[in-house]
Motif scaffolding. Structure first.
Motif, short mmCIF file in Angstrom:
data_model
loop_
_atom_site.label_atom_id
_atom_site.label_comp_id
_atom_site.label_asym_id
_atom_site.label_seq_id
_atom_site.Cartn_x
_atom_site.Cartn_y
_atom_site.Cartn_z
N PHE A 142 33.91 5.77 75.72
CA PHE A 142 33.34 7.15 76.01
C PHE A 142 34.88 7.92 75.34
O PHE A 142 34.38 9.02 74.87
N THR A 143 35.81 7.44 75.35
CA THR A 143 36.95 8.63 74.73
C THR A 143 36.85 8.43 73.24
O THR A 143 36.98 9.45 72.77
N ARG A 144 36.29 7.24 72.88
CA ARG A 144 36.31 7.41 71.35
C ARG A 144 35.04 7.92 70.82
O ARG A 144 34.85 8.64 69.91
N GLN A 145 33.88 7.95 71.55
CA GLN A 145 32.55 8.32 70.91
C GLN A 145 32.09 9.44 71.87
O GLN A 145 31.36 10.32 71.49
N GLY A 146 32.62 9.97 73.08
CA GLY A 146 32.35 11.06 73.77
C GLY A 146 30.72 10.75 74.40
O GLY A 146 30.39 9.59 74.61
N TRP A 147 30.00 11.78 74.83
CA TRP A 147 28.71 11.53 75.26
C TRP A 147 27.86 12.53 74.74
O TRP A 147 28.10 13.58 74.29
N LEU A 148 26.37 12.27 74.87
CA LEU A 148 25.55 13.01 74.22
C LEU A 148 24.40 13.37 75.25
O LEU A 148 24.01 12.62 76.08
N LEU A 149 24.30 14.83 75.40
CA LEU A 149 23.48 15.35 76.19
C LEU A 149 21.88 15.75 75.35
O LEU A 149 22.11 16.65 74.28
N THR A 150 20.92 15.29 75.62
CA THR A 150 19.48 15.67 75.05
C THR A 150 18.87 16.57 76.02
O THR A 150 18.69 16.00 77.29
N ARG A 151 18.28 17.41 75.60
CA ARG A 151 17.36 18.35 76.45
C ARG A 151 16.00 18.72 75.67
O ARG A 151 16.04 18.96 74.34
N THR A 152 15.01 18.70 76.40
CA THR A 152 13.65 19.11 75.75
C THR A 152 13.29 20.34 76.71
O THR A 152 12.85 19.86 78.04
N TYR A 153 13.25 21.66 76.39
CA TYR A 153 12.92 22.56 77.31
C TYR A 153 11.51 22.70 77.50
O TYR A 153 10.54 22.64 76.56
N ASN A 154 10.80 22.86 78.94
CA ASN A 154 9.61 23.14 79.19
C ASN A 154 9.51 24.37 80.17
O ASN A 154 10.58 24.61 80.99
N ASP A 155 8.36 24.76 80.45
CA ASP A 155 8.42 25.83 81.46
C ASP A 155 7.98 25.27 83.07
O ASP A 155 7.50 26.07 83.97
N GLU A 156 8.24 23.86 83.27
CA GLU A 156 7.88 23.19 84.49
C GLU A 156 8.92 22.53 85.25
O GLU A 156 8.99 22.61 86.30
N ILE A 157 9.80 21.84 84.40
CA ILE A 157 10.92 21.16 85.02
C ILE A 157 12.31 21.73 84.19
O ILE A 157 12.37 21.71 83.25
#
Length: 334
Positions: A154-169
């Motif tokens: 994790f120090t070398r690569q970091g972390w990745l956040l993926t998001r898909t926006y919708n009007d329900e969740i």
């Protein structure tokens, strides 16, 4: 004429498994008391990572907002929220909506953003019938407890956040960015190192790669600072995860996390992270009128399941830039 010095604070009560508790005598004006002791309170948070002030007598949103303003000159408006909050007063919001029967995994607020609060402020107006503690965990202790191999990755690569926006969740595009104007949303993404794409139906998908390990901007302590476990699909209750995957597909979840190189996280890795948090969690039941201060970089916070009404207000304070925290990877879009 110089103002008289503030009377000394009582010594915080230090008990194993609990954040420090500072008992104060009830009565008087909470905002006035807080302003007089502001420097001492903030020093205790720097020393301990979190501080619970008991007996302050907070009763409503207006009075709580005055206390929050007395503690910080920099109350932030939240951007890129993963779930919408309600504004209760200037700089004062409801807590993140989360099912009462489910635990909220410890995390660091907005750790996926390029700017985030250095200080989280919580006020309890109504304590729940049972449970509902705002728990805390020391981020340096979490880092030390994790397997070295995992920390190195994790120090070398970091972390990745993926998001898909919708009007329900979760938060909609308008709720997360403060606008649904495409040009404004795209400008925010470019400015804050977020990769984005619009699907044919108008759905926004984003990816942002961030450092998982940072140094505290004041103390220089290395901290496990992210939301890898909290926003990962394997932390969700199995029935909720199944529903979301059936509804949106495995690549269309409202939010998910990965290793920084894009590889998916293994369920056992997420279980390990949550297990370390659980082992290092400190908790104290809320009482109506309490104030909790949390160093958002040094200390992760979460929430226990609860029964009954629970009215907690929150403020995001003391803006910090990720670039001031010695990130281990370059701040870029994925």
């Amino acid at each position: 004429m110089a103002s008289p010095p503030s009377p000394p604070l009582p010594v915080p009560l230090l008990r194993a498994g609990r954040p420090p508790v500072l008992p104060v005598e009830p009565g008087g004006d909470p905002a006035h008391w807080t302003a007089r002791h502001r420097d001492a309170l903030r020093a205790l948070v720097t020393e301990h990572g979190a501080l619970l002030v008991r007996g302050l007598g907070l009763r409503d949103a207006a009075g709580t907002a005055e206390v929050f303003a007395a503690l910080s000159d920099d109350l932030m408006a939240e951007t890129e929220s993963f779930a919408p909050r309600q504004t209760r007063a200037t700089g004062t919001y409801t807590t993140t909506p989360w099912p009462a029967n489910q635990q909220m995994c410890p995390h660091h607020e907005l750790s996926y953003a390029t700017e985030f609060p250095g200080l989280m402020l919580f006020a309890c107006l109504t304590e729940p019938d049972d449970g509902g503690e705002t728990v805390v965990a020391d981020a340096s202790a979490v880092l030390d407890a994790l397997p070295r191999r995992l920390v190195r990755r994790f120090t070398r690569q970091g972390w990745l956040l993926t998001r898909t926006y919708n009007d329900e969740i979760g938060a909609s595009v308008a709720e997360a960015f403060g606008t649904d104007d495409r040009a404004a949303v795209e400008q925010h993404c470019r400015t804050h190192a977020i990769a984005y794409r619009w699907q044919p139906d108008g759905t926004l998908c984003t990816r942002q790669r961030r450092s998982a390990v940072v140094r505290h901007p004041l103390t220089g302590r290395r901290c496990w600072f992210n939301q890898v476990a909290f926003l990962n699909e394997w932390t969700l209750a199995p029935d909720i995860r199944e529903y979301l995957v059936d509804s949106y597909g495995p690549d269309g979840l409202p939010f998910n996390t990965r290793y920084g190189n894009g590889d998916p996280l293994e369920p056992e890795t997420v279980e390990l992270l949550n297990g370390v948090y659980q082992a290092l969690t400190r908790r104290t039941p809320w009482r109506s009128g309490d104030l909790l201060l949390v160093d958002n970089v040094r200390t992760a916070h979460g929430r226990e399941p609860f029964h009954g009404r629970r009215d907690i207000l929150v403020a995001l304070a003391d803006r910090v830039s990720l670039t001031d925290c010695s990130p281990t990877i370059e701040v870029t879009a994925a």
